[in-house]
Each structure stands twice: as structure tokens, then as C-alpha cells.
Scaffold this active site. Structure first.
Site, mmCIF file in Angstrom:
data_model
loop_
_atom_site.group_PDB
_atom_site.id
_atom_site.type_symbol
_atom_site.label_atom_id
_atom_site.label_comp_id
_atom_site.label_asym_id
_atom_site.label_seq_id
_atom_site.Cartn_x
_atom_site.Cartn_y
_atom_site.Cartn_z
ATOM 1 N N GLY A 46 0.633 -1.190 -0.202
ATOM 2 C CA GLY A 46 -0.024 -0.241 -0.177
ATOM 3 C C GLY A 46 0.699 0.928 0.300
ATOM 4 C CD GLN A 51 3.526 5.767 3.176
ATOM 5 O OE1 GLN A 51 2.900 5.061 2.337
ATOM 6 N NE2 GLN A 51 4.163 4.810 2.959
ATOM 7 C CB CYS A 92 5.378 1.992 7.349
ATOM 8 S SG CYS A 92 5.062 3.425 6.259
ATOM 9 C CG LEU A 93 6.561 0.418 0.880
ATOM 10 C CD1 LEU A 93 6.082 1.250 -0.389
ATOM 11 C CD2 LEU A 93 7.608 -0.134 0.537
ATOM 12 C CG HIS A 134 -0.772 1.295 7.436
ATOM 13 N ND1 HIS A 134 0.524 0.642 8.209
ATOM 14 C CD2 HIS A 134 0.460 2.357 6.905
ATOM 15 C CE1 HIS A 134 1.707 1.430 8.141
ATOM 16 N NE2 HIS A 134 1.819 2.194 6.536
ATOM 17 C CD GLU A 135 -1.213 2.200 2.772
ATOM 18 O OE1 GLU A 135 -0.597 3.534 3.141
ATOM 19 O OE2 GLU A 135 -0.529 1.584 2.965
ATOM 20 C CG HIS A 138 0.318 6.514 5.434
ATOM 21 N ND1 HIS A 138 1.448 7.456 5.360
ATOM 22 C CD2 HIS A 138 0.759 5.296 5.271
ATOM 23 C CE1 HIS A 138 2.744 5.740 6.441
ATOM 24 N NE2 HIS A 138 2.287 4.973 5.640
HETATM 25 NI NI NI Z 1 2.704 3.197 5.235
#
Ligand code: NI
Length: 175
Positions: A46, A51, A92-93, A134-135, A138
Site C-alpha cells: 500500500g 508518502q 511501512c515503506l 494504515h493508508e 497516512h
Molecule cells: Ni505506511
């Protein structure tokens, strides 16, 4: 299409609140294409626009094994969350190589626009439900480490800041 660079925690831009997309036009579709390319290249499941330093309500997700079922959520809103909660490790990225337990609603309903600007409602459970929550966090400027204890969070911050210093040192020209 182009790969975008992903902000890393504790970059303060990860805490900006995203604004709704005004129109699902060619520009928005190009952003989605770039975000999908970036997510697949980074082997993520995701990615939120926040991000990649674009502060608009756009999320891409693919939780399929084959990595061929992209889900695009534009202006997503969670309209229902189950009282039942689940706890699982998240990564998380923007927080590379860190995984820790977070509690989430087990099921959610989300309403969002698709790439044609059509409003769709989706009910999700399992990994997809966790990923959606989660997304969407963000987009509110929230990173999952904020659910952890202050001690854990400061350790993660110190570790990533050290990594970032090493990275900059390595990429600096030798004189
Ligand atoms: Ni993330």
C-alpha cells in the site's frame, strides 16, 4: 510513468494532512499510475500520496499474491469500523525494516472514488482492512509508529536518523 521518491520517517512532511482531490482527471490518473509503479517497485502492499510528498487524498493498495489486483482509493472515507479488533505486526515503506504490533478494527467499510470518478463502497477484512486503515492514517498525517510506546518510537526515530546519516555520507562525493 515515473517512480517517485518515498519520504522516510521522521520527515515532518509525513505529518501533513492531505486535501481531497477536486476532480479525477488526467493529472490525478497520472499520479495514481506513478504511485502504483512506486509501490510495486518498493514491494509494498500500500502507498498513500502523503508518502510521496503529494498531499491529496489518494491511496493505492495491492494485497494480492500475484501483485496484479491494484485497488485505487480517491477521497476515501471509512464509513464503518467493526467493534471487533485485531492485533498484527505492521511495516511501512516510510519506516524501512521496522515491524511492530498495532491494533486495528477487524473489518471496515470504505467509500471512495475510482479512476473513473465513480463512488464505490467496499467492505474489507483481514489484511486488506488493516492496510486500508494504515493508508488512511497516512492521509491524516499519521504514521503507524505513533501507536507504539514513546520509548519504542524514539528508538525507531534514532535508528532511522542514523541510517539516513549513513546514507548521506555514502552518497556524498569523495574529496
Ligand atoms: Ni505506511
Amino acid at each position: 510513468m515515473a517512480q517517485l521518491s518515498i519520504l522516510r520517517y521522521p520527515d515532518p512532511r509525513l505529518h501533513k494532512v492531505a486535501q481531497p482531490v477536486g476532480r479525477v482527471d488526467a493529472r490525478a490518473r497520472a499520479l495514481v499510475a506513478d504511485m502504483l509503479e512506486t509501490m510495486y517497485a518498493a514491494r509494498g502492499i500500500g502507498l498513500a500520496a502523503t508518502q510521496v510528498d503529494v498531499h491529496e487524498r489518494v491511496v493505492v493498495i495491492d494485497v494480492s499474491e500475484e501483485r496484479n489486483q491494484p485497488l485505487v482509493l480517491i477521497n476515501p472515507e471509512i464509513t464503518w469500523a467493526s467493534p471487533e479488533r485485531v492485533r498484527g505486526d505492521e511495516g511501512c515503506l516510510s519506516v524501512p525494516d521496522i515491524y511492530d504490533g498495532v491494533e486495528r478494527a477487524a473489518r471496515v467499510k470504505v467509500t471512495a472514488l475510482d479512476l473513473d470518478g465513480q463512488s464505490r463502497t467496499l467492505e474489507a477484512d483481514g489484511l486488506l482492512a488493516v492496510c486500508i486503515q494504515h493508508e488512511l492514517d497516512h492521509l491524516q498525517g499519521k504514521v503507524f509508529v505513533e501507536y507504539l510506546s514513546p520509548l519504542k518510537r524514539s528508538r525507531i526515530k534514532a535508528k532511522l536518523q542514523k541510517q539516513e546519516r549513513e546514507r548521506l555520507k555514502q552518497s556524498a562525493p569523495a574529496l
